[in-house]
Design an enzyme around this catalytic site. Structure first.
Site: not given
Length: 426
Positions: A172, A311, A322, A343, A348, A406
């Site tokens: 991502c 994010h 985050e 998002k 996403h 990830f």
């Protein structure tokens, strides 16, 4: 090509295909209107799948952009990348889009489009063909269609761009890494122009099943209430598809041709959590180092950042850690930082997320308006951030866009408002 003097890197064009619209103006307009681009699954069957909602791109017809023979050799993620790249170049009114002659300096125009997953569905279908017909059932075009770098490869091939051709496959963070690597190439004179961003199209039964079984996806049955960054009741992210691309250009080249400039890219940072294959590091330790590195590269202080496109996936631990990382980096200035979690509107886009969100951060500076985070009627009290709930006009000079992926991969870029129009001297 080494030189002591580095280039300033300008953003001169933007393009996208997203769940909010088939172009950047439509997507930006939809974002500011607080429109949700998510919908009930229609591209794949929902039978026995753990989720019902995705960020699908409807009414996208590649035959409007490419001949069938060419389009049929491309997977959807490459098609989306090509359309977004073409829009960005036209938006920049870049000479390469008009000049079809040989020796047109195309060796100084490169492509860096990050892709997280590539042709997942094509590989799945090929495995069935192999089981049914053996090796003769597998197309010789399978590999060149599905590998992640074919988004970059096809854009380079179809537009005749002979400069650096790279692909960041970092989950991502792919889109933001794609932009960051392109920035370095222009900054250090390896390219004059780079088409940079991310692309992804992985809304498939297999991918949805895997993400769903790891409890990463929202199980909401309502598209308007599925992707909920920083919300008290968030319960997972929503898979989406699309592409977000920008044109990065050396200042001298942009100045000479009188280009319109959206902003200046001045910093890039990356880091690894080295903690877990899917979970973020507690407290956002890796994310904070990544943001600090981007600030160091840009030569500004945390207090100078006015806007952050976070994010913000809507996962329980992801959003919390985050937020903790943001607090660590910005300290008391966090209260003055306008944070958007886009998002909520787009879902996403995985490898394309950073590309689209960098474009949104750029437009926020250009238009001096922080975009909204939807649907944020109840912010998690543990997330002590100034998250923008409605479009907010404000004075902004610097913005940051952050991506976390990830494998513990993190990337951030810093964009500066460009306030002085370029004039061409004879």
């Amino acid at each position: 090509m080494h030189t002591a003097k580095t280039n300033r890197v300008m953003i001169t064009g933007l393009g996208c295909v997203s769940p909010l619209g088939l172009t950047m103006p439509l997507s930006w307009e939809g974002l500011l209107a607080k429109r949700c681009g998510l919908s009930l699954l229609s591209h794949v069957t929902t039978r026995k799948l753990p989720v019902s909602v995705a960020g699908q791109i409807h009414d996208f017809d590649i035959s409007n952009y490419l001949e069938p023979k060419t389009a049929n050799r491309m997977e959807r993620f490459s098609q989306l990348a090509y359309v977004a790249a073409k829009e960005a170049l036209r938006d920049a009114d870049h000479p390469i889009i008009h000049d079809q002659q040989p020796n047109n300096n195309s060796h100084m125009v490169g492509v860096s489009i990050g892709v997280g997953m590539g042709g997942v569905e094509a590989m799945f279908q090929a495995s069935h063909q192999y089981q049914n017909r053996g090796h003769r059932g597998v197309s010789p075009l399978l590999i060149p269609r599905i590998i992640p770098n074919m988004a970059t490869g096809m854009v380079s091939y179809l537009l005749g761009l002979k400069g650096p051709s790279i692909c960041s496959a970092s989950a991502c963070s792919s889109g933001t890494h794609g932009i960051g690597q392109a920035y370095l190439l222009v900054k250090h004179h390896y390219a004059q122009t780079m088409i940079a961003g991310g692309a992804e199209s992985a809304i498939t039964s297999v991918a949805l099943s895997s993400f769903g079984n790891m409890k990463a996806l929202s199980k909401s049955l309502c598209p308007m209430n599925a992707s909920k960054p920083f919300h008290q009741d968030r319960n997972g992210f929503v898979m989406s598809e699309g592409a977000g691309v920008m044109v990065l250009e050396a200042y001298g080249h942009a100045k000479k041709r009188g280009a319109r400039i959206y902003g200046e890219l001045i910093g890039y940072g990356s880091s690894s959590d080295a903690y877990h294959i899917t979970q973020p590091a507690p407290g956002g330790e890796g994310a904070s180092r990544c943001m600090n590195e981007a600030l160091r590269d840009s030569g500004i202080q945390p207090k100078n950042i006015d806007h952050l496109n976070a994010h913000g996936t809507g996962t329980i631990l992801g959003d919390l850690y985050e937020a903790e990382a943001i607090k660590q980096v910005f300290g008391a200035h966090t209260d003055n930082l306008r944070i958007s979690g886009t998002k909520g509107a787009t879902g996403h886009l995985l490898g394309a997320a950073g590309g689209l969100e960098a474009c949104f951060a750029t437009l926020a500076l250009y238009h001096q308006v922080a975009p909204p985070t939807i649907p944020l009627d109840r912010q998690d009290p543990k997330i002590d951030l100034q998250v923008v709930k409605d479009p907010t006009p404000c004075d902004m000079n610097y913005a940051m866009s952050l991506s976390l992926g990830f494998g513990g991969t993190n990337a951030a870029i810093v964009i500066k408002k460009y306030s002085h129009p370029i004039t061409v001297t004879s």
